[in-house]
Each structure stands twice: as structure tokens, then as C-alpha cells.
Write a protein that holds these residues in place. Structure first.
Motif, PDB file in Angstrom:
ATOM      1  N   LYS A  96      25.218 -48.870  -2.638  1.00  0.00           N
ATOM      2  CA  LYS A  96      24.677 -47.508  -2.629  1.00  0.00           C
ATOM      3  C   LYS A  96      24.904 -46.842  -3.981  1.00  0.00           C
TER       4      LYS A  96
ATOM      5  N   PHE B  47      18.288 -44.119   1.973  1.00  0.00           N
ATOM      6  CA  PHE B  47      18.129 -45.548   2.253  1.00  0.00           C
ATOM      7  C   PHE B  47      17.438 -46.247   1.097  1.00  0.00           C
ATOM      8  N   TYR B  49      14.993 -49.826   0.243  1.00  0.00           N
ATOM      9  CA  TYR B  49      14.152 -50.909   0.735  1.00  0.00           C
ATOM     10  C   TYR B  49      13.890 -51.910  -0.374  1.00  0.00           C
ATOM     11  N   GLN B  54      14.867 -52.901   4.983  1.00  0.00           N
ATOM     12  CA  GLN B  54      15.879 -51.907   4.632  1.00  0.00           C
ATOM     13  C   GLN B  54      17.148 -52.639   4.223  1.00  0.00           C
ATOM     14  N   LYS B  57      21.695 -48.171   3.861  1.00  0.00           N
ATOM     15  CA  LYS B  57      21.414 -46.909   4.540  1.00  0.00           C
ATOM     16  C   LYS B  57      22.565 -45.946   4.300  1.00  0.00           C
ATOM     17  N   SER B  65      13.942 -41.584   8.661  1.00  0.00           N
ATOM     18  CA  SER B  65      13.583 -42.997   8.710  1.00  0.00           C
ATOM     19  C   SER B  65      12.637 -43.307   7.550  1.00  0.00           C
TER      20      SER B  65
END
Lengths: 109, 112
Positions: A96, B47, B49, B54, B57, B65
Motif C-alpha cells: 500500500k 484499492f 488493481y 484487486q 485494499k 468498490s
């Protein structure tokens, strides 16, 4: 938990007055540390990617450096057009992209 | 090369409605990520992709979403809008083999 802390929150400089912005971080497995510039109402503009301690990158009046705990963005002889919010972000093993809160720089002529 | 494009640029919705935002990545980029930016919370990861899957998250409720299409274009959807969803939604794309991401101009969503 990966964390990024930027200081100061705001910085006012006179044109030509050099200074540094700080980005302190904790991360599990650094994959990259990133600097972005963001102008009001716009998306962040990519500046630099640093991968390992000791690495340095330069672009015009900006120079980014990296240690194992901090990164610095040095601004040499800034001009009013350098006024913006500078964002530091990192990506660790989680994948992340984690951002700091940013430093808002104002350069007065 | 054209940069990341996002549509629409501005959107006004009312509470309870749903919204779909669109992102076209830089040509050749296969990774697309979405972020929410607010004055209080800063930039927060929603998120990511890659090749229609995906990959990661963030900590957002299931009302948020997304999906990615075979041409790497991506959409994100927010259902049952709340006032707190008012924010700048940013999309970023990245080339294969690097972790660097390039951001689009964002979609400014206002929920009334």
C-alpha cells in the motif's frame, strides 16, 4: 504498521532562502519512498523515487535524500513558483502507498 | 504520452445516492490505484488493481468498490453516499516493474 510523518506542517520562505522538508518513516520492508508536489485542486505531481539509504536525486532546485529513518527534500534558492504542498509517501511489504500529511510551502518574492 | 485522465472532474450528489467514477491510466500502465483525499485525513489508499484483479485494499467500508477492465481502465463505485464521502478522489497508474505511481487530476465529489 507503516507510518509517515512530515514536518513542518507549513513553511514560509523568502525567495532565495534555502531550507529542508523532513519525512520520518517506519516501514516493514521499504520498496520505495516517494516525493510528490501538489498544487491546490490538482492531483499530486511525481518528483522522486528513492529506494535505499544513501540514495540522492536532484531536479532543478530540489534534492531528495534518504536515510534508514528519514528523507529530506532540500529546496535551494526557492522561487515563488515552488509554492505548493509537498507530499512524502512510502510503499512497504504491504504494497500500500502510505502518505504523510504534507508540508505546505509558501515562497514570498 | 497522455497522462492519467479522470471523469467526471466534478460531481454533486445527495445522501443515499450512488456514484461511479472513471479512470483511464497512462498508456501501457497496468496498475491502477484509487485514493481519497480530505483536509482532515489527507490522502488515503482505497484499492489497487492489476490486470483486472484487486491486488490490495485499504480500510474503507464495503460501500466503496472498484473494478478494472481488460484495457486497464478502472471504475470505482460508492453506494449509499454519506456526507463524509465528500472528497477529492484520485486515481494513479504505474508501469510494470516499478512502484512509482502517476496521479490524475482527481474527481471532486460533493455530497449534500
Amino acid at each position: 504498521e507503516d507510518q509517515v510523518t512530515q514536518s513542518p506542517e507549513a513553511l514560509r520562505l523568502q525567495e532565495g532562502e534555502s531550507s529542508s522538508l523532513n519525512c520520518s518513516y517506519t516501514v516493514s520492508g521499504l520498496r520505495g519512498l516517494f516525493w510528490y508536489r501538489q498544487d491546490p485542486g490538482k492531483g499530486p505531481e511525481f518528483l522522486f523515487t528513492l529506494y535505499s539509504a544513501g540514495e540522492e536525486k536532484e531536479k532543478e532546485r530540489l534534492k531528495a535524500t534518504l536515510t534508514k529513518k528519514e528523507s529530506f527534500l532540500h529546496i535551494t534558492a526557492p522561487k515563488p513558483e515552488d509554492s505548493a504542498t509537498y507530499l512524502c509517501a512510502l510503499r512497504g511489504n504491504t504494497g500500500k502507498l502510505i502518505f504523510g500529511q504534507g508540508t505546505t510551502l509558501q515562497v514570498k518574492p | 504520452k497522455a497522462g492519467v485522465t479522470q471523469t467526471p472532474r466534478y460531481l454533486i450528489k445527495t445522501r443515499g445516492q450512488q456514484v461511479t467514477l472513471s479512470c483511464s491510466p497512462i498508456s501501457g500502465h497496468r496498475s491502477v490505484s484509487w485514493y481519497q483525499q480530505t483536509p482532515g485525513q489527507g490522502l488515503q489508499f482505497l484499492f489497487e488493481y492489476f490486470s483486472e484483479t484487486q491486488r490490495n485494499k485499504g480500510n474503507f467500508p464495503g460501500r466503496f468498490s472498484g473494478r478494472q477492465f481488460s484495457n486497464s481502465r478502472s471504475e470505482m463505485n460508492v453506494s449509499t453516499l454519506e456526507l463524509g464521502d465528500s472528497a477529492l478522489y484520485l486515481c494513479a497508474s504505474g508501469p510494470v516493474g516499478t512502484d512509482t505511481q502517476y496521479f490524475g487530476p482527481g474527481t471532486r465529489l460533493t455530497v449534500l
